[in-house]
Design a protein around this motif. Structure first.
Motif: not given
Length: 152
Positions: A66-72, A120-123
């Motif tokens: 369920g998690d996001l891998l990668g925001w860069s 939100r994920t980064v925070a």
């Protein structure tokens, strides 16, 4: 992440995804490399890590189903800030970063929803990293540091 999107945007985004599998121990990406994609984890565990000179990679976070891998991929210069390794077998939906950025450019609602979700994920990850640092360098660690500085 998909739940954070309007239904029409969700359908269009998923239509551009492909299923991938990473075997246990696979390096998914390396810190400093070009960030051109991202994943939504379906199953398994991924460790995020940083390079430490003359030592093994230091694990800074763990991601699960369920998690996001990668925001860069979203933020220029599109370079990974961490490395990622599959702990066991990992299944995920993979998205092409440039393609999704173009979709966001054409669909302001999708772009806004994705940007808010990534923020939100980064925070959350920043908070978890801060907690880890406090565990490592909290009162006992700080007391030991101040004791040694008084001796000099």
């Amino acid at each position: 992440m998909l739940d954070a999107l309007p239904p029409e945007s969700r359908e269009r985004l998923v239509a551009h995804a492909r299923e991938v599998v990473f075997p246990a121990g696979a390096r998914i990406f390396e810190e400093g490399q070009r960030a051109d994609r991202f994943w939504l984890l379906s199953s398994g565990t991924v460790q995020l890590d940083v390079r430490v000179p003359t030592r093994p990679h230091a694990v800074v976070d763990e991601l699960h189903s369920g998690d996001l891998l990668g925001w860069s991929w979203l933020i220029a210069p599109h370079v990974w800030h961490f490395g990622a390794r599959a702990v066991g077998p990992v299944r995920a939906l993979e998205f092409d970063g440039a393609e999704v950025r173009e979709m966001c450019r054409r669909d302001a609602e999708l772009g806004r929803s994705l940007a808010l979700f990534v923020a939100r994920t980064v925070a959350q990850r920043l908070h978890r990293s801060r907690t880890r640092l406090l565990d490592l360098y909290g009162p006992q660690g700080l007391a030991a540091l101040s004791d040694s500085s008084e001796e000099t």
